[in-house]
Design an enzyme around this catalytic site. Structure first.
Site, mmCIF file in Angstrom:
data_model
loop_
_atom_site.group_PDB
_atom_site.id
_atom_site.type_symbol
_atom_site.label_atom_id
_atom_site.label_comp_id
_atom_site.label_asym_id
_atom_site.label_seq_id
_atom_site.Cartn_x
_atom_site.Cartn_y
_atom_site.Cartn_z
ATOM 1 N N ARG A 211 4.917 11.092 -2.511
ATOM 2 C CA ARG A 211 4.603 10.755 -1.124
ATOM 3 C C ARG A 211 5.805 11.042 -0.220
ATOM 4 N NH1 ARG A 211 4.665 4.613 1.304
ATOM 5 N NH2 ARG A 211 3.807 5.134 3.334
ATOM 6 N N ASN B 265 8.080 -5.533 -0.623
ATOM 7 C CA ASN B 265 7.932 -4.323 0.188
ATOM 8 C C ASN B 265 6.455 -4.233 0.535
ATOM 9 O OD1 ASN B 265 7.762 -1.873 1.422
ATOM 10 N ND2 ASN B 265 8.949 -0.742 -0.107
ATOM 11 N N TYR C 98 10.903 9.151 1.462
ATOM 12 C CA TYR C 98 10.969 8.095 0.448
ATOM 13 C C TYR C 98 11.674 8.512 -0.846
ATOM 14 C CZ TYR C 98 7.686 5.853 3.603
ATOM 15 O OH TYR C 98 7.098 5.291 4.714
ATOM 16 N N PRO D 237 0.792 -1.230 0.000
ATOM 17 C CA PRO D 237 0.000 0.000 0.000
ATOM 18 C C PRO D 237 0.822 1.277 0.000
ATOM 19 C CG PRO D 237 -0.093 -1.080 2.148
ATOM 20 C CD PRO D 237 0.555 -2.050 1.194
ATOM 21 N N ASN D 238 0.319 2.237 -0.755
ATOM 22 C CA ASN D 238 0.838 3.605 -0.858
ATOM 23 C C ASN D 238 2.127 3.727 -1.654
ATOM 24 O OD1 ASN D 238 -1.266 4.787 0.816
ATOM 25 N ND2 ASN D 238 -0.300 3.691 2.510
ATOM 26 N N GLU E 287 12.536 -9.302 2.509
ATOM 27 C CA GLU E 287 11.768 -8.135 2.966
ATOM 28 C C GLU E 287 12.554 -6.882 2.589
ATOM 29 O OE1 GLU E 287 10.789 -8.113 7.159
ATOM 30 O OE2 GLU E 287 10.621 -5.930 7.166
ATOM 31 N N ALA F 7 3.087 -0.644 5.062
ATOM 32 C CA ALA F 7 2.650 -0.688 6.460
ATOM 33 C C ALA F 7 2.144 -2.072 6.879
ATOM 34 C CB ALA F 7 1.576 0.368 6.699
ATOM 35 N N HIS G 292 12.575 -2.467 2.318
ATOM 36 C CA HIS G 292 12.021 -1.139 2.621
ATOM 37 C C HIS G 292 12.935 -0.075 2.054
ATOM 38 C CE1 HIS G 292 9.172 -3.013 5.307
ATOM 39 N NE2 HIS G 292 10.179 -3.703 5.802
ATOM 40 N N ARG H 97 13.096 4.835 12.534
ATOM 41 C CA ARG H 97 11.842 5.600 12.492
ATOM 42 C C ARG H 97 10.999 5.314 13.748
ATOM 43 N NH1 ARG H 97 9.125 5.049 6.800
ATOM 44 N NH2 ARG H 97 7.971 6.841 7.646
HETATM 45 C C1 DQA Z 1 8.109 1.215 3.832
HETATM 46 C C2 DQA Z 1 8.209 1.429 5.353
HETATM 47 C C3 DQA Z 1 6.855 1.212 6.014
HETATM 48 O O1 DQA Z 1 6.972 1.434 7.420
HETATM 49 C C4 DQA Z 1 5.837 2.162 5.462
HETATM 50 O O2 DQA Z 1 4.575 1.917 6.031
HETATM 51 C C5 DQA Z 1 5.763 2.141 3.977
HETATM 52 C C6 DQA Z 1 7.010 2.078 3.222
HETATM 53 C C7 DQA Z 1 9.429 1.562 3.115
HETATM 54 O O3 DQA Z 1 9.603 1.148 1.965
HETATM 55 O O4 DQA Z 1 10.276 2.272 3.688
HETATM 56 O O5 DQA Z 1 4.703 2.248 3.389
HETATM 57 O O6 DQA Z 1 7.830 -0.157 3.586
#
Ligand code: DQA
Length: 145
Positions: A18, A74, A23, A10-11, A98, A77, A100, A107
């Site tokens: 964003r 990735n 990011y 998501p997002n 995994e 959240a 990010h 964070r």
């Molecule tokens: C993320 C880190 C997560 O905590 C966050 O909710 C994201 C992006 C990252 O790529 O840094 O949506 O996965």
């Protein structure tokens, strides 16, 4: 030829606009392009998917079995909340990295918890878009010949 699924949660479709302070300015299509170039060099196939929906991510994980050799995930959240995604990873028995963009450990405390890390072969975090390329290299090394 090895095949790797790169799955984005998501997002992440909003990358570029964003929270660029967190990011960066690179968009998801640009990251995909970088991955396609790297896949060419590594002589592997990739699929690149993004969804904002937990169930769709789980369906994509299930669909990877028998199709892909490994998964770069990735989960956004959902990393910090989703036992269902953790169970899906355990169920498909494919190696998962995994990933990010940000260093989740630098964070907010709620981002320090990952339900994915215990079922992943490894974690890459904090290297921005370059993390995707690093993850492809790491997965190819993990899979071997
Ligand atoms: C993320 C880190 C997560 O905590 C966050 O909710 C994201 C992006 C990252 O790529 O840094 O949506 O996965």
């Amino acid at each position: 030829m090895k095949s790797i699924l790169i799955l984005n949660g998501p997002n992440l479709n909003l990358l570029g606009s964003r929270q660029p302070n967190v990011y960066g300015a690179t968009t998801l299509p640009q990251i995909q392009e970088n991955c396609v170039e790297k896949a060419d060099i590594l002589n592997i196939k990739i699929d690149f998917i993004q969804s904002n929906h937990e169930g769709a991510l789980i369906d994509a994980l299930h669909g990877a079995k028998g199709v892909h050799d490994g998964i770069i995930l990735n989960a956004g959240a959902y990393t910090h909340t989703s036992i269902a995604i953790m169970d899906a990873i355990s169920s498909v028995e494919l190696p998962v990295i995994e990933l990010h963009l940000s260093n989740i450990h630098a964070r907010e405390p709620f981002r320090h918890k990952s339900f994915i890390a215990p079922v992943a072969v490894g974690v890459i975090a904090g290297f921005g878009p370059h993390g995707y390329v690093l993850a492809l290299e790491a997965m190819v090394a993990h899979l071997g010949q």
